[in-house]
Design a protein around this motif. Structure first.
Motif, PDB file in Angstrom:
ATOM      1  N   ALA A 159      28.018 -35.000  36.901  1.00  0.00           N
ATOM      2  CA  ALA A 159      27.289 -33.857  36.343  1.00  0.00           C
ATOM      3  C   ALA A 159      28.084 -33.202  35.219  1.00  0.00           C
ATOM      4  CB  ALA A 159      26.992 -32.841  37.448  1.00  0.00           C
ATOM      5  N   ALA A 160      29.392 -33.052  35.399  1.00  0.00           N
ATOM      6  CA  ALA A 160      30.221 -32.444  34.351  1.00  0.00           C
ATOM      7  C   ALA A 160      30.225 -33.312  33.096  1.00  0.00           C
ATOM      8  CB  ALA A 160      31.647 -32.237  34.865  1.00  0.00           C
ATOM      9  N   HIS A 161      30.324 -34.618  33.253  1.00  0.00           N
ATOM     10  CA  HIS A 161      30.322 -35.515  32.102  1.00  0.00           C
ATOM     11  C   HIS A 161      28.981 -35.454  31.361  1.00  0.00           C
ATOM     12  CE1 HIS A 161      31.283 -38.880  29.566  1.00  0.00           C
ATOM     13  NE2 HIS A 161      30.325 -39.640  30.084  1.00  0.00           N
ATOM     14  N   THR A 162      27.898 -35.395  32.113  1.00  0.00           N
ATOM     15  CA  THR A 162      26.564 -35.313  31.503  1.00  0.00           C
ATOM     16  C   THR A 162      26.395 -34.003  30.739  1.00  0.00           C
ATOM     17  OG1 THR A 162      25.678 -36.679  33.292  1.00  0.00           O
ATOM     18  CG2 THR A 162      24.085 -35.410  32.000  1.00  0.00           C
ATOM     19  N   VAL A 163      26.792 -32.899  31.340  1.00  0.00           N
ATOM     20  CA  VAL A 163      26.682 -31.591  30.666  1.00  0.00           C
ATOM     21  C   VAL A 163      27.563 -31.558  29.428  1.00  0.00           C
ATOM     22  CG1 VAL A 163      27.189 -29.123  30.930  1.00  0.00           C
ATOM     23  CG2 VAL A 163      25.972 -30.344  32.736  1.00  0.00           C
ATOM     24  N   TYR A 164      28.773 -32.103  29.501  1.00  0.00           N
ATOM     25  CA  TYR A 164      29.662 -32.147  28.339  1.00  0.00           C
ATOM     26  C   TYR A 164      29.019 -32.949  27.205  1.00  0.00           C
ATOM     27  CZ  TYR A 164      33.652 -33.201  25.391  1.00  0.00           C
ATOM     28  OH  TYR A 164      34.490 -33.343  24.311  1.00  0.00           O
ATOM     29  N   GLY A 165      28.427 -34.096  27.555  1.00  0.00           N
ATOM     30  CA  GLY A 165      27.776 -34.915  26.525  1.00  0.00           C
ATOM     31  C   GLY A 165      26.598 -34.192  25.892  1.00  0.00           C
ATOM     32  N   MET A 166      25.843 -33.460  26.675  1.00  0.00           N
ATOM     33  CA  MET A 166      24.680 -32.740  26.145  1.00  0.00           C
ATOM     34  C   MET A 166      25.101 -31.578  25.246  1.00  0.00           C
ATOM     35  SD  MET A 166      22.252 -32.738  29.554  1.00  0.00           S
ATOM     36  CE  MET A 166      21.188 -31.471  28.906  1.00  0.00           C
ATOM     37  N   LEU A 167      26.186 -30.906  25.597  1.00  0.00           N
ATOM     38  CA  LEU A 167      26.608 -29.730  24.825  1.00  0.00           C
ATOM     39  C   LEU A 167      27.529 -30.067  23.660  1.00  0.00           C
ATOM     40  CD1 LEU A 167      27.231 -27.158  27.689  1.00  0.00           C
ATOM     41  CD2 LEU A 167      25.224 -27.373  26.221  1.00  0.00           C
ATOM     42  N   SER A 168      28.212 -31.191  23.708  1.00  0.00           N
ATOM     43  CA  SER A 168      29.169 -31.509  22.641  1.00  0.00           C
ATOM     44  C   SER A 168      28.471 -31.905  21.336  1.00  0.00           C
ATOM     45  CB  SER A 168      30.123 -32.613  23.085  1.00  0.00           C
ATOM     46  OG  SER A 168      29.426 -33.821  23.295  1.00  0.00           O
ATOM     47  N   ALA A 169      27.337 -32.578  21.395  1.00  0.00           N
ATOM     48  CA  ALA A 169      26.634 -32.983  20.167  1.00  0.00           C
ATOM     49  C   ALA A 169      26.178 -31.764  19.363  1.00  0.00           C
ATOM     50  CB  ALA A 169      25.459 -33.896  20.499  1.00  0.00           C
ATOM     51  N   PRO A 170      25.486 -30.777  19.928  1.00  0.00           N
ATOM     52  CA  PRO A 170      25.119 -29.593  19.136  1.00  0.00           C
ATOM     53  C   PRO A 170      26.342 -28.805  18.667  1.00  0.00           C
ATOM     54  CG  PRO A 170      23.780 -29.700  21.124  1.00  0.00           C
ATOM     55  CD  PRO A 170      24.828 -30.750  21.212  1.00  0.00           C
ATOM     56  N   ALA A 171      27.403 -28.767  19.491  1.00  0.00           N
ATOM     57  CA  ALA A 171      28.607 -28.037  19.080  1.00  0.00           C
ATOM     58  C   ALA A 171      29.251 -28.709  17.872  1.00  0.00           C
ATOM     59  CB  ALA A 171      29.587 -27.954  20.244  1.00  0.00           C
ATOM     60  N   GLN A 172      29.242 -30.030  17.814  1.00  0.00           N
ATOM     61  CA  GLN A 172      29.798 -30.745  16.657  1.00  0.00           C
ATOM     62  C   GLN A 172      28.953 -30.494  15.411  1.00  0.00           C
ATOM     63  OE1 GLN A 172      30.053 -34.825  17.940  1.00  0.00           O
ATOM     64  NE2 GLN A 172      31.941 -34.504  19.096  1.00  0.00           N
ATOM     65  N   GLN A 173      27.639 -30.406  15.538  1.00  0.00           N
ATOM     66  CA  GLN A 173      26.770 -30.123  14.407  1.00  0.00           C
ATOM     67  C   GLN A 173      27.032 -28.705  13.875  1.00  0.00           C
ATOM     68  OE1 GLN A 173      22.818 -30.794  15.868  1.00  0.00           O
ATOM     69  NE2 GLN A 173      22.945 -33.025  15.653  1.00  0.00           N
ATOM     70  N   ILE A 174      27.214 -27.764  14.778  1.00  0.00           N
ATOM     71  CA  ILE A 174      27.503 -26.393  14.330  1.00  0.00           C
ATOM     72  C   ILE A 174      28.848 -26.346  13.650  1.00  0.00           C
ATOM     73  CG2 ILE A 174      28.009 -24.056  15.178  1.00  0.00           C
ATOM     74  CD1 ILE A 174      25.946 -24.573  17.402  1.00  0.00           C
ATOM     75  N   GLU A 175      29.835 -27.031  14.179  1.00  0.00           N
ATOM     76  CA  GLU A 175      31.181 -27.056  13.573  1.00  0.00           C
ATOM     77  C   GLU A 175      31.123 -27.701  12.183  1.00  0.00           C
ATOM     78  OE1 GLU A 175      35.517 -29.089  14.486  1.00  0.00           O
ATOM     79  OE2 GLU A 175      34.153 -28.699  16.156  1.00  0.00           O
ATOM     80  N   ALA A 176      30.374 -28.776  12.029  1.00  0.00           N
ATOM     81  CA  ALA A 176      30.248 -29.436  10.724  1.00  0.00           C
ATOM     82  C   ALA A 176      29.539 -28.528   9.730  1.00  0.00           C
ATOM     83  CB  ALA A 176      29.498 -30.754  10.872  1.00  0.00           C
ATOM     84  N   ALA A 177      28.537 -27.789  10.169  1.00  0.00           N
ATOM     85  CA  ALA A 177      27.807 -26.885   9.283  1.00  0.00           C
ATOM     86  C   ALA A 177      28.690 -25.731   8.839  1.00  0.00           C
ATOM     87  CB  ALA A 177      26.557 -26.336   9.987  1.00  0.00           C
TER      88      ALA A 177
END
Length: 181
Positions: A159-177
């Motif tokens: 569950a932790a790995h799944t939640v991390y994968g779901m939240l890391s993609a949008p966080a990387q997009q915000i960081e890139a922006a």
């Protein structure tokens, strides 16, 4: 209306309380004697277990010390069966009744000394088996606990790995922006 309600209420009696016990006994089924263990008792019946439970509807005799219980088998499932006794049972008397060390000795029986030695060995063997059963139950409980903890930890990791994968993609997009001028 009141008669219907009264009729319905009398049909639903509360189940009598069972006393959980672990009492080794002997059972006579037809002409055979079998070892049984009584697991719970009420004033009108008991639940017992043995390797070959009697068929539903058969009459059996269960002996514990000097107490004799005659009853009819109401149900059986796996190694267990339920017995409705012919007479009311005294739960306290059954629990407090010591098991006979050997068969009753007839007067003038020369083999009583030999029977007493055999009875002592049998009681010692039964005590050893009871301790072994208790150790096995303790081990099984501990093993079950460990397995459940490991399954829980594995599920939490997934569950932790799944939640991390779901939240890391949008966080990387915000960081890139935020990095682009």
């Amino acid at each position: 209306m009141n008669k219907v309600l009264a009729a319905l209420q009398t049909g639903f009696r509360p189940r009598e309380e069972r006393v959980t016990v672990l009492i080794p006994s002997r059972m006579r089924l037809e002409s055979r004697w079998l070892d049984v263990v009584i697991h719970n008792v009420s004033s009108r019946g008991l639940m017992a277990g043995c390797d070959e439970p009697p068929p539903v509807g058969s009459y059996v005799e269960i002996r514990r010390g000097t107490i004799v219980i005659v009853g009819r088998v109401q149900w059986n499932k796996s190694r267990f069966f339920g017995l409705r006794s012919q007479d009311r049972l005294s739960v306290k008397a059954l629990v407090d009744e010591p098991r006979l060390a050997s068969r009753p000795v007839r007067s003038g029986d020369k083999e009583s000394a030999v029977a007493d030695r055999r009875a002592e060995r049998r009681l010692a063997h039964e005590a050893q088996m009871a301790r072994q059963v208790e150790r096995s139950r303790t081990f099984a409980s501990a093993f079950q606990f460990v397995v459940l903890v490991l399954v829980g930890l594995t599920m939490a990791g997934i569950a932790a790995h799944t939640v991390y994968g779901m939240l890391s993609a949008p966080a990387q997009q915000i960081e890139a922006a935020l990095k682009t001028p």
